[in-house]
Motif scaffolding. Structure first.
Motif, PDB file in Angstrom:
ATOM      1  N   LYS A  18     -24.493 -17.132 -21.787  1.00 11.25           N
ATOM      2  CA  LYS A  18     -23.371 -16.191 -21.862  1.00 11.25           C
ATOM      3  C   LYS A  18     -23.544 -15.084 -22.895  1.00 11.25           C
ATOM      4  CE  LYS A  18     -19.905 -19.414 -20.196  1.00 11.25           C
ATOM      5  NZ  LYS A  18     -20.861 -20.302 -19.532  1.00 11.25           N
ATOM      6  N   ARG A  22     -26.249 -13.743 -24.249  1.00  8.32           N
ATOM      7  CA  ARG A  22     -27.369 -12.855 -23.921  1.00  8.32           C
ATOM      8  C   ARG A  22     -28.211 -12.465 -25.134  1.00  8.32           C
ATOM      9  NH1 ARG A  22     -27.270 -14.354 -19.016  1.00  8.32           N
ATOM     10  NH2 ARG A  22     -28.382 -12.605 -18.125  1.00  8.32           N
ATOM     11  N   PHE A  60     -22.800  -5.141 -29.273  1.00 13.65           N
ATOM     12  CA  PHE A  60     -21.690  -5.523 -28.405  1.00 13.65           C
ATOM     13  C   PHE A  60     -20.864  -6.638 -29.036  1.00 13.65           C
ATOM     14  CE2 PHE A  60     -24.268  -3.928 -24.615  1.00 13.65           C
ATOM     15  CZ  PHE A  60     -23.495  -2.802 -24.468  1.00 13.65           C
ATOM     16  N   ILE A 104     -18.631  -5.176 -31.942  1.00 11.63           N
ATOM     17  CA  ILE A 104     -17.660  -4.077 -31.878  1.00 11.63           C
ATOM     18  C   ILE A 104     -16.228  -4.567 -32.031  1.00 11.63           C
ATOM     19  CG2 ILE A 104     -19.104  -2.424 -30.620  1.00 11.63           C
ATOM     20  CD1 ILE A 104     -17.497  -3.098 -28.117  1.00 11.63           C
ATOM     21  N   TYR A 137     -17.911 -20.132 -25.588  1.00 14.21           N
ATOM     22  CA  TYR A 137     -17.456 -21.286 -24.788  1.00 14.21           C
ATOM     23  C   TYR A 137     -17.917 -22.627 -25.355  1.00 14.21           C
ATOM     24  CZ  TYR A 137     -15.785 -18.479 -20.778  1.00 14.21           C
ATOM     25  OH  TYR A 137     -15.110 -17.612 -19.957  1.00 14.21           O
ATOM     26  N   ARG A 150      -8.833 -12.711 -19.004  1.00 13.37           N
ATOM     27  CA  ARG A 150     -10.228 -12.396 -18.708  1.00 13.37           C
ATOM     28  C   ARG A 150     -10.650 -11.116 -19.417  1.00 13.37           C
ATOM     29  NH1 ARG A 150      -8.828 -10.574 -12.648  1.00 13.37           N
ATOM     30  NH2 ARG A 150      -8.125  -8.508 -13.172  1.00 13.37           N
ATOM     31  N   GLY A 151     -11.939 -10.829 -19.297  1.00 11.09           N
ATOM     32  CA  GLY A 151     -12.482  -9.616 -19.890  1.00 11.09           C
ATOM     33  C   GLY A 151     -12.377  -9.655 -21.401  1.00 11.09           C
ATOM     34  N   SER A 157      -9.674 -11.852 -23.105  1.00  7.56           N
ATOM     35  CA  SER A 157      -9.624 -13.308 -22.913  1.00  7.56           C
ATOM     36  C   SER A 157      -9.634 -13.994 -24.272  1.00  7.56           C
ATOM     37  CB  SER A 157     -10.784 -13.784 -22.035  1.00  7.56           C
ATOM     38  OG  SER A 157     -11.993 -13.296 -22.495  1.00  7.56           O
ATOM     39  N   ARG A 163     -11.729 -21.574 -12.755  1.00  7.05           N
ATOM     40  CA  ARG A 163     -11.688 -20.188 -13.189  1.00  7.05           C
ATOM     41  C   ARG A 163     -12.844 -19.437 -12.530  1.00  7.05           C
ATOM     42  NH1 ARG A 163     -10.292 -17.382 -18.012  1.00  7.05           N
ATOM     43  NH2 ARG A 163     -11.890 -15.861 -18.488  1.00  7.05           N
ATOM     44  N   ASN A 171     -15.427 -17.637 -12.784  1.00  6.61           N
ATOM     45  CA  ASN A 171     -16.529 -17.087 -13.571  1.00  6.61           C
ATOM     46  C   ASN A 171     -17.821 -17.214 -12.777  1.00  6.61           C
ATOM     47  OD1 ASN A 171     -14.999 -16.491 -15.769  1.00  6.61           O
ATOM     48  ND2 ASN A 171     -15.851 -18.070 -17.087  1.00  6.61           N
ATOM     49  N   ILE A 218     -24.438 -19.125 -13.706  1.00  5.23           N
ATOM     50  CA  ILE A 218     -25.726 -18.624 -14.156  1.00  5.23           C
ATOM     51  C   ILE A 218     -26.781 -19.088 -13.167  1.00  5.23           C
ATOM     52  CG2 ILE A 218     -27.416 -18.766 -16.003  1.00  5.23           C
ATOM     53  CD1 ILE A 218     -24.588 -19.290 -17.667  1.00  5.23           C
ATOM     54  N   SER A 247     -13.724  -7.192 -15.529  1.00  5.65           N
ATOM     55  CA  SER A 247     -14.787  -7.987 -16.141  1.00  5.65           C
ATOM     56  C   SER A 247     -14.260  -9.376 -16.473  1.00  5.65           C
ATOM     57  CB  SER A 247     -15.256  -7.297 -17.427  1.00  5.65           C
ATOM     58  OG  SER A 247     -16.067  -8.177 -18.155  1.00  5.65           O
ATOM     59  N   CYS A 248     -15.033 -10.402 -16.156  1.00  3.94           N
ATOM     60  CA  CYS A 248     -14.527 -11.759 -16.373  1.00  3.94           C
ATOM     61  C   CYS A 248     -14.559 -12.143 -17.839  1.00  3.94           C
ATOM     62  CB  CYS A 248     -15.299 -12.771 -15.532  1.00  3.94           C
ATOM     63  SG  CYS A 248     -16.870 -13.289 -16.253  1.00  3.94           S
ATOM     64  N   GLY A 249     -15.389 -11.469 -18.632  1.00  4.23           N
ATOM     65  CA  GLY A 249     -15.426 -11.753 -20.059  1.00  4.23           C
ATOM     66  C   GLY A 249     -16.341 -12.879 -20.450  1.00  4.23           C
ATOM     67  N   GLN A 250     -17.204 -13.281 -19.532  1.00  3.01           N
ATOM     68  CA  GLN A 250     -18.081 -14.401 -19.843  1.00  3.01           C
ATOM     69  C   GLN A 250     -19.272 -13.965 -20.703  1.00  3.01           C
ATOM     70  OE1 GLN A 250     -19.778 -18.168 -17.300  1.00  3.01           O
ATOM     71  NE2 GLN A 250     -19.667 -16.212 -16.335  1.00  3.01           N
ATOM     72  N   CYS A 251     -19.966 -12.932 -20.298  1.00  5.11           N
ATOM     73  CA  CYS A 251     -21.142 -12.535 -21.080  1.00  5.11           C
ATOM     74  C   CYS A 251     -20.852 -11.279 -21.889  1.00  5.11           C
ATOM     75  CB  CYS A 251     -22.371 -12.378 -20.193  1.00  5.11           C
ATOM     76  SG  CYS A 251     -22.281 -11.113 -18.946  1.00  5.11           S
ATOM     77  N   SER A 252     -21.461 -11.200 -23.065  1.00  2.00           N
ATOM     78  CA  SER A 252     -21.046 -10.189 -24.029  1.00  2.00           C
ATOM     79  C   SER A 252     -21.301  -8.732 -23.616  1.00  2.00           C
ATOM     80  CB  SER A 252     -21.635 -10.492 -25.402  1.00  2.00           C
ATOM     81  OG  SER A 252     -22.875 -11.091 -25.309  1.00  2.00           O
ATOM     82  N   PRO A 253     -22.431  -8.382 -22.988  1.00  2.00           N
ATOM     83  CA  PRO A 253     -22.614  -6.953 -22.703  1.00  2.00           C
ATOM     84  C   PRO A 253     -21.512  -6.390 -21.812  1.00  2.00           C
ATOM     85  CG  PRO A 253     -24.639  -8.164 -22.264  1.00  2.00           C
ATOM     86  CD  PRO A 253     -23.578  -9.176 -22.507  1.00  2.00           C
ATOM     87  N   ARG A 282     -18.433  -7.818 -21.148  1.00  4.16           N
ATOM     88  CA  ARG A 282     -17.091  -7.965 -21.738  1.00  4.16           C
ATOM     89  C   ARG A 282     -16.804  -6.851 -22.734  1.00  4.16           C
ATOM     90  NH1 ARG A 282     -17.690 -12.788 -24.334  1.00  4.16           N
ATOM     91  NH2 ARG A 282     -18.266 -11.797 -26.268  1.00  4.16           N
ATOM     92  N   GLU A 283     -17.744  -6.612 -23.637  1.00  3.69           N
ATOM     93  CA  GLU A 283     -17.508  -5.620 -24.683  1.00  3.69           C
ATOM     94  C   GLU A 283     -17.852  -4.217 -24.205  1.00  3.69           C
ATOM     95  OE1 GLU A 283     -15.991  -6.715 -27.123  1.00  3.69           O
ATOM     96  OE2 GLU A 283     -16.482  -8.838 -27.240  1.00  3.69           O
ATOM     97  N   THR A 315     -26.749  -8.639 -17.793  1.00  2.00           N
ATOM     98  CA  THR A 315     -25.557  -9.458 -17.613  1.00  2.00           C
ATOM     99  C   THR A 315     -25.834 -10.622 -16.663  1.00  2.00           C
ATOM    100  OG1 THR A 315     -24.864  -7.915 -15.910  1.00  2.00           O
ATOM    101  CG2 THR A 315     -23.931  -7.605 -18.073  1.00  2.00           C
ATOM    102  N   ILE A 316     -24.878 -11.544 -16.587  1.00  2.00           N
ATOM    103  CA  ILE A 316     -25.051 -12.714 -15.737  1.00  2.00           C
ATOM    104  C   ILE A 316     -24.987 -12.316 -14.268  1.00  2.00           C
ATOM    105  CG2 ILE A 316     -23.967 -14.891 -15.026  1.00  2.00           C
ATOM    106  CD1 ILE A 316     -23.041 -15.237 -17.923  1.00  2.00           C
TER     107      ILE A 316
END
Lengths: 334, 445
Positions: free
Chosen positions: A47, A49, A101, A104, A162, A182-183, A186, B185, B187, B190, B354-360, B362-363, B399-400
């Motif tokens: 997640k 990355r 990222f 921020i 998570y 979400r997003g 979340s 949920r 998401n 992977i 965006s589901c907010g799971q992976c950082s690139p 989400r942010e 991203t995922i």
């Protein structure tokens, strides 16, 4: 056995091993950082990355490179695979972007954060972060909430790895928290702010890579780098009783699991050991615990690191380039 | 005379009902497949047809089917992805609303080919009324004996279940869809493992788009070779294009691959030209995720050749001067459209979804949106453009799931082709013909 080469180090591993696990077997600088992967928690990883690496050769049979960078924590190795981590400028460049990222919306309140000094994000950003932020907007903010009487949740600091969700899901019989919304709004939460009462809930603090989940019995009591980590044990009916006790003088300030060089606990411990046994008489102190990776605590790591290259003069004066360089070289010499 | 496969009988009154659909030759393919063909023969025909996934990626459908794990002995599932949420795409809605039986017919043949005894139709939450249409169609099909146990006396059992999503764009991504279908949920998972090995409930699963499955009936009836006669090169068959924006005739059109973009845009049979005689400015050719192209580049490739409505021709020139066919959502902008505002609008969408799971993702999506919002509101700085390019390039590929790419491509391409417009917005925010500050100040985000 499969042969895999990571940053020119070759190692033989069993089938099903991930790139990250193989890199950890080699050790040293080839190990990619991992903010969300936790080897003791099933399904974790993939997640954040930060552990993205380049697969320059897929396998001996199919030597094509993989088209994208892959999450090393979730990608199994193949025989003859060639992986680049620190030897790939693309990987390093991407890692810098990922750290940006992650930061921020992070409040960067390290001076008042209990995790400072043993924070994975702090270490990661020190190694890969930018010196200044390009993010000018307001950061997202949440209220600080208590989840249970011993754990406090600072959602502002959370990087949504998570790990605590998996920990609560897999260690305890009654999962009561997860991710809401979400997003980038979340949040980790217990539904309708239910308390987490489970005996092993305290492990969420240990698995948290940042200061989002903190120990209320230790909050603001001391800085981790003033404390001496000692291996300690007691006979406990619920867990192994093998912990790290953090002492200053004769006083135990906090108790955590025993973390290995990758910041993962060796064994999960129960809440009684963690929160209630704070007397030296409760424990048999075995030996000093050598904290290898977490930088500030025992390594003097920051002293060897490069100083930020540009230090702005305090008073408002114009400095010519020559003057500036001269001052900087003087500083380096002194 | 243009040739059609899917919408030939769209004008027949009552085609939505089983009876009328059957009288136009419907469900013949089910009889043929179940009685005369083995499952592998069906897969072979689909492979031969060259049918490519119509959901956006264009992956060969027969190939996808052949990846399904048959060794494990676990039950297999077919999921129809009817979570059509891509802005600008509304072809599946049209198909399901008008001829739901075409989808069901295709699904029965496909399930038979894959050896699946359960099929799911995952319908987008906003398509509430379509769930009723599909359920009514399924009821009729069960009653006619084409679904249920021992179909047509062949001993083959199949159930098809309609499942409603709850309105998340991300649930159109196949692994997020599977998670959502399992009641979790939404998401994305992977990968690897891919759904063909570990899918729904941990079993081998194939996820196909509505339009892909609707084509299967024709392929079974007429053979893969006959199907491959339609179209050009590797783009075989026909494609539903949902055209919208500043054109005279917005709507869903079935085109044969190989039609020129020029004809599609300006012919009276299709879009009928730009509305009110204005000039063409830009086109998003395949749903909001694909790169936007300026008018001259959508009509002709950088090499000066006429651009065709095919997977290959639209992608010619890569992302420098090309785009993608995607899901077929054809969005047209006339000369008065503001690219900056449009790009901000898209960024807002991806930020929200965006589901907010992976950082690139989400942010990054939120960051890009706020920078674009700043530019759109007249507070941009010249370095913001390069900042946007830099953020987009760091989301893309890291991203995922493809949502990160989908968020980055429209922004990167808008800046690539319309950089001057962004610069003008930053220098003279009031100059933009569309820019009415009061309106934006009142706009709630």
């Amino acid at each position: 056995m499969l042969k895999v080469t990571i940053d020119n180090h070759t190692i033989e591993v069993e089938e099903g091993t991930t790139i990250l696990q193989a890199a950890r077997m080699i050790g040293g600088a080839v190990v990619p950082p991992a903010m969300c992967y936790y080897s003791k928690l099933k399904d974790s990883g993939g997640k954040c990355r930060t552990c993205l690496v380049k697969v320059a050769q897929g396998s001996a049979r199919d030597p094509r490179p993989m088209p994208k960078l892959v999450a090393s924590c979730r990608t199994p190795v193949a025989d003859g695979m060639v992986v680049q981590n620190m030897t790939s400028p693309e990987v390093i460049d991407t890692r810098k972007a990922i750290v940006e990222f992650l930061l921020i919306n992070h409040p960067l309140d390290c001076p008042v954060c209990d995790q400072a000094g043993e924070c994975d994000l702090q270490n990661l950003s020190y190694a890969n972060g930018r010196e200044e932020s390009r993010f000018e907007e307001a950061k997202r903010s949440f209220k600080v909430v208590d989840i249970g009487d011993k754990i406090q949740l600072h959602m502002n600091r959370c990087i949504l790895c998570y790990r605590c969700v998996y920990a609560a899901n897999q260690l305890t019989d009654n999962r009561s928290h997860g991710i809401l919304y979400r997003g980038d709004v979340s949040e980790i939460s217990t539904y309708i702010q239910t308390d987490i009462t489970n005996d092993f809930s305290g492990n969420m603090i240990d698995v948290c890579p940042v200061g989002a989940l903190t120990d209320k019995t230790f909050r603001f009591k001391n800085r981790v780098w003033f404390l001496n980590p000692m291996n300690a044990s007691r006979s406990c009916s619920k867990c192994s009783g093998k912990v790290t006790a953090w002492l200053r003088g004769e006083e135990i300030y906090r108790v955590t699991g025993r973390k290995d060089q990758f910041g993962e606990v060796e064994e999960f411990i129960c809440n009684e050991c963690r929160f209630d046994k704070k007397e030296k008489s409760d424990w048999t102190i075995e030996s000093p615990r050598n904290i290898k990776r977490a930088s500030v605590i025992s390594q003097n790591h920051y002293l060897q690191a490069k100083k930020p290259s540009v230090i702005l003069p305090l008073e408002n004066r114009t400095v010519s380039l020559e003057e500036f360089e001269k001052e900087n070289t003087n500083e380096k010499q002194s | 005379m243009e040739r059609k496969i899917l919408l030939n009988n769209i004008a027949v009154p009552g085609i939505r009902t089983f009876e009328v659909f059957r009288s136009t030759g419907g469900y013949l393919s089910v009889e043929k497949a179940l009685k005369e063909m083995t499952p592998d023969e069906v897969v072979e025909e689909v492979k031969m047809s060259g049918l490519r996934g119509r959901g956006g990626a264009g992956f060969p459908a027969g190939m996808k089917w052949s990846f399904i794990d048959k060794k494990s002995g676990n039950p297999r599932y077919l999921i129809c992805n009817a979570d059509e949420s891509e802005p600008g795409t509304f072809k599946d809605r049209y198909l399901m609303e008008k001829i739901p039986h075409l989808l069901i017919e295709g699904m029965i043949c496909s399930c038979y080919a894959l050896g699946a005894n359960t099929g799911y139709i995952y319908v987008r939450g906003e398509y509430k009324y379509i769930i009723g249409i599909l359920n009514e169609a399924l009821r009729e099909t069960y009653a006619a004996g084409f679904l249920g146990t021992n179909i047509l006396g062949t001993g083959y059992n199949l159930d098809i279940i309609v499942h409603s999503g709850a309105g998340a764009y991300i649930c159109g991504e196949e692994t997020a869809l599977i998670e959502s279908l399992e009641g979790k949920r939404g998401n994305p998972r992977i990968k690897p493992p891919f759904p063909a090995v570990v899918g729904l409930y941990g079993c081998p699963t194939v996820v196909n788009n509505v339009e892909t499955l609707a084509n299967i009936g024709y392929i079974v009836n007429n053979g893969g070779n006959e199907y491959a006669q339609y179209g050009v090169g590797k783009s075989t068959g026909t494609k539903l294009i949902s055209a919208c924006g500043n054109i005279n005739h917005p709507g869903v059109y079935e085109i044969e691959f190989g039609l020129t973009v020029r004809e599609f845009l300006f012919d009276e049979k299709y879009c009928g030209g730009i509305k009110d005689g204005r000039k063409l400015k830009a086109v998003i050719a395949g749903g909001s995720s694909v790169p936007i192209l300026p008018g001259e580049l959508i009509l002709k490739t950088a090499a000066g050749e006429e651009r065709l409505m095919t997977y290959e021709s639209l992608a010619e020139g890569g992302f420098v001067s090309g785009t993608m066919l995607g899901s077929g959502g054809f969005i047209v902008f006339d000369e008065d459209a503001c690219i900056v505002r449009n790009t901000w609008n898209l960024a807002r969408f991806y930020h929200h979804e965006s589901c907010g799971q992976c950082s690139p993702c989400r942010e990054g999506t939120g960051w890009m949106e706020s920078v674009l919002h700043r530019i759109e509101n007249g507070q941009g700085r010249s370095k913001d453009i390069d900042l946007l390019v830099s953020i987009a390039s760091k989301i893309e590929g890291n991203t995922i799931c493809p949502l990160g790419d989908a968020a980055a491509w429209p922004i990167a391409s808008a800046i690539r082709h319309f950089r001057h417009e962004f610069e003008e917005h930053i220098q003279n925010p009031e100059q933009c013909s569309l820019h009415r500050m009061e309106e934006f100040e009142n706009l709630k985000i």
